[in-house]
Design an enzyme around this catalytic site. Structure first.
Site, PDB file in Angstrom:
ATOM      1  N   HIS A 132       0.840  -1.200   0.000  1.00  9.26           N
ATOM      2  CA  HIS A 132       0.000   0.000   0.000  1.00  9.26           C
ATOM      3  C   HIS A 132       0.877   1.253   0.000  1.00  9.26           C
ATOM      4  O   HIS A 132       2.071   1.189   0.284  1.00  9.26           O
ATOM      5  CB  HIS A 132      -0.916   0.025   1.234  1.00  9.26           C
ATOM      6  CG  HIS A 132      -2.096  -0.889   1.105  1.00  9.26           C
ATOM      7  ND1 HIS A 132      -2.007  -2.247   1.375  1.00  9.26           N
ATOM      8  CD2 HIS A 132      -3.378  -0.659   0.710  1.00  9.26           C
ATOM      9  CE1 HIS A 132      -3.195  -2.805   1.157  1.00  9.26           C
ATOM     10  NE2 HIS A 132      -4.048  -1.875   0.751  1.00  9.26           N
ATOM     11  N   LYS A 136      -0.433   4.868   4.561  1.00  9.02           N
ATOM     12  CA  LYS A 136      -1.317   3.923   5.272  1.00  9.02           C
ATOM     13  C   LYS A 136      -0.835   3.749   6.712  1.00  9.02           C
ATOM     14  O   LYS A 136       0.359   3.592   6.961  1.00  9.02           O
ATOM     15  CB  LYS A 136      -1.347   2.582   4.534  1.00  9.02           C
ATOM     16  CG  LYS A 136      -2.360   1.613   5.137  1.00  9.02           C
ATOM     17  CD  LYS A 136      -2.716   0.494   4.184  1.00  9.02           C
ATOM     18  CE  LYS A 136      -3.686  -0.499   4.808  1.00  9.02           C
ATOM     19  NZ  LYS A 136      -4.974   0.113   5.169  1.00  9.02           N
TER      20      LYS A 136
HETATM   21  P1  NAD Z   1      -7.035   9.309   5.277  1.00  5.82           P
HETATM   22  O1  NAD Z   1      -5.998   9.458   6.356  1.00  5.82           O
HETATM   23  O2  NAD Z   1      -6.779   9.914   3.944  1.00  5.82           O
HETATM   24  O3  NAD Z   1      -8.426   9.900   5.803  1.00  5.82           O
HETATM   25  C1  NAD Z   1      -8.969   9.679   7.068  1.00  5.82           C
HETATM   26  C2  NAD Z   1      -9.904  10.826   7.397  1.00  5.82           C
HETATM   27  O4  NAD Z   1     -10.595  10.506   8.606  1.00  5.82           O
HETATM   28  C3  NAD Z   1      -9.172  12.149   7.630  1.00  5.82           C
HETATM   29  O5  NAD Z   1      -9.890  13.194   7.000  1.00  5.82           O
HETATM   30  C4  NAD Z   1      -9.197  12.310   9.142  1.00  5.82           C
HETATM   31  O6  NAD Z   1      -9.201  13.672   9.554  1.00  5.82           O
HETATM   32  C5  NAD Z   1     -10.530  11.626   9.476  1.00  5.82           C
HETATM   33  N1  NAD Z   1     -10.613  11.156  10.858  1.00  5.82           N
HETATM   34  C6  NAD Z   1      -9.653  10.559  11.605  1.00  5.82           C
HETATM   35  N2  NAD Z   1     -10.129  10.272  12.844  1.00  5.82           N
HETATM   36  C7  NAD Z   1     -11.417  10.682  12.858  1.00  5.82           C
HETATM   37  C8  NAD Z   1     -12.435  10.664  13.844  1.00  5.82           C
HETATM   38  N3  NAD Z   1     -12.208  10.157  15.071  1.00  5.82           N
HETATM   39  N4  NAD Z   1     -13.658  11.166  13.510  1.00  5.82           N
HETATM   40  C9  NAD Z   1     -13.885  11.679  12.278  1.00  5.82           C
HETATM   41  N5  NAD Z   1     -12.949  11.733  11.297  1.00  5.82           N
HETATM   42  C10 NAD Z   1     -11.735  11.236  11.592  1.00  5.82           C
HETATM   43  O7  NAD Z   1      -7.297   7.750   5.161  1.00  5.82           O
HETATM   44  P2  NAD Z   1      -7.991   6.963   3.949  1.00  5.82           P
HETATM   45  O8  NAD Z   1      -6.963   6.503   2.986  1.00  5.82           O
HETATM   46  O9  NAD Z   1      -9.161   7.753   3.463  1.00  5.82           O
HETATM   47  O10 NAD Z   1      -8.502   5.646   4.712  1.00  5.82           O
HETATM   48  C11 NAD Z   1      -9.425   5.739   5.783  1.00  5.82           C
HETATM   49  C12 NAD Z   1      -9.690   4.333   6.326  1.00  5.82           C
HETATM   50  O11 NAD Z   1     -10.328   3.533   5.322  1.00  5.82           O
HETATM   51  C13 NAD Z   1      -8.418   3.565   6.720  1.00  5.82           C
HETATM   52  O12 NAD Z   1      -8.699   2.783   7.865  1.00  5.82           O
HETATM   53  C14 NAD Z   1      -8.168   2.680   5.509  1.00  5.82           C
HETATM   54  O13 NAD Z   1      -7.406   1.534   5.794  1.00  5.82           O
HETATM   55  C15 NAD Z   1      -9.596   2.333   5.162  1.00  5.82           C
HETATM   56  N6  NAD Z   1      -9.817   1.852   3.792  1.00  5.82           N
HETATM   57  C16 NAD Z   1     -10.732   0.856   3.651  1.00  5.82           C
HETATM   58  C17 NAD Z   1     -11.061   0.376   2.391  1.00  5.82           C
HETATM   59  C18 NAD Z   1     -12.134  -0.660   2.262  1.00  5.82           C
HETATM   60  O14 NAD Z   1     -12.468  -1.069   1.115  1.00  5.82           O
HETATM   61  N7  NAD Z   1     -12.731  -1.109   3.383  1.00  5.82           N
HETATM   62  C19 NAD Z   1     -10.418   0.903   1.266  1.00  5.82           C
HETATM   63  C20 NAD Z   1      -9.471   1.910   1.429  1.00  5.82           C
HETATM   64  C21 NAD Z   1      -9.192   2.384   2.715  1.00  5.82           C
END
Ligand code: NAD
Length: 243
Positions: A132, A136
């Site tokens: 990734h 991440k």
């Molecule tokens: P990112 O860091 O770009 O975004 C995360 C966002 O969440 C940020 O805007 C941050 O400010 C916000 N945030 C953090 N803590 C918070 C809280 N307590 N309340 C509200 N907002 C909060 O990360 P990303 O790449 O967008 O990934 C987010 C999550 O999704 C990760 O856990 C990632 O592994 C997961 N993900 C899952 C899938 C899937 O298919 N299930 C796919 C991609 C990513």
């Protein structure tokens, strides 16, 4: 059915991809929430919460969904086993889709990994390799964790069998261990390989995501599917009819 979404983590990479997917699929984003924004009042005008943020947010969102009688789609990964144990009983009281990966291709990879584990058996050494982007925060990925769970289930092994990387004089590999290796770098959206190696042949299943729109579209599809369903914890296999 027309639904309105409360999106938690909207400023993030996945949050932005969900906003784009909603626009493509004609779904309303009724509220956009991120760190420091309280979702309590915004939830009333929405039908389903979609969460792509941090594991710390999950409990509060599940409790909000329960109190307000709303459905929820959890895409956030990185929960510990202890956190999951605490959260699953709350999640089971609301209509909830909880999936480590919302792509159709990866859900097929889950099904094929189960089939390959079953057919090949423990003569074939199983290892999971994932890569990734450099940003991440959790490792191994939620998708790798699910692939490992499937292999362990099929081999009747528990989590003690996992080998998170190897270093030093580790001794010969046993057929009761399952290796997992996390690579991080650049802007890789998500690569997963499940490798089965025997004496004389090697079999590999690989999925490579090149655009996070696939996860976002899957999550929106899950939100449409779960809205109005009876309480329970579903995954993407249920949404896609693969279960
Ligand atoms: P990112 O860091 O770009 O975004 C995360 C966002 O969440 C940020 O805007 C941050 O400010 C916000 N945030 C953090 N803590 C918070 C809280 N307590 N309340 C509200 N907002 C909060 O990360 P990303 O790449 O967008 O990934 C987010 C999550 O999704 C990760 O856990 C990632 O592994 C997961 N993900 C899952 C899938 C899937 O298919 N299930 C796919 C991609 C990513």
């Amino acid at each position: 059915m027309a639904i309105s979404i409360l999106l938690n983590g909207y400023k993030g990479r996945m949050g932005q991809a969900v906003i784009a997917a909603c626009s493509d699929l004609g779904v309303t984003v009724g509220a956009q929430v991120d760190v420091g924004i309280d979702p309590t009042s915004a939830i009333d005008t929405c039908d389903v919460i979609i969460d792509f943020s941090s594991p710390k947010a999950t409990q509060g969102l599940l409790e909000l969904a329960k109190v307000k009688g709303k459905a929820i789609v959890i895409g956030t990964t990185g929960h510990t086993a202890e956190e999951k144990k605490l959260l699953l009983p709350i999640a089971s009281q609301v209509p909830c889709v909880w999936a480590g990966n919302f792509s159709v291709g990866v859900n097929l990879l889950f099904a094929l990994t189960r089939q390959a584990s079953r057919i090949l058996g423990s003569d074939y050494d199983a290892e999971v390799i994932e890569m990734h982007h450099r940003f991440k925060k959790d490792s191994p990925s939620g998708t790798a964790a699910r692939l490992l769970e499937i292999i362990l289930e099929e081999r009747k092994l528990n989590a003690d069998a996992l080998r998170h990387g190897r270093e030093g004089i580790t001794g010969e590999r046993t057929n009761t261990e399952v290796g997992v290796h996390s690579l991080r770098g650049g802007d890789v959206v998500g690569d997963h390989t499940v490798l089965f190696a025997a004496l004389g042949e090697r079999f590999e299943l690989t999925h490579k995501a090149s655009d996070r729109a696939i996860f976002a579209r899957g999550a929106v599809r899950a939100a449409q599917w779960v809205s109005g369903r009876k309480p329970g914890v579903y995954d993407m296999q249920d949404v896609l009819g693969l279960a």
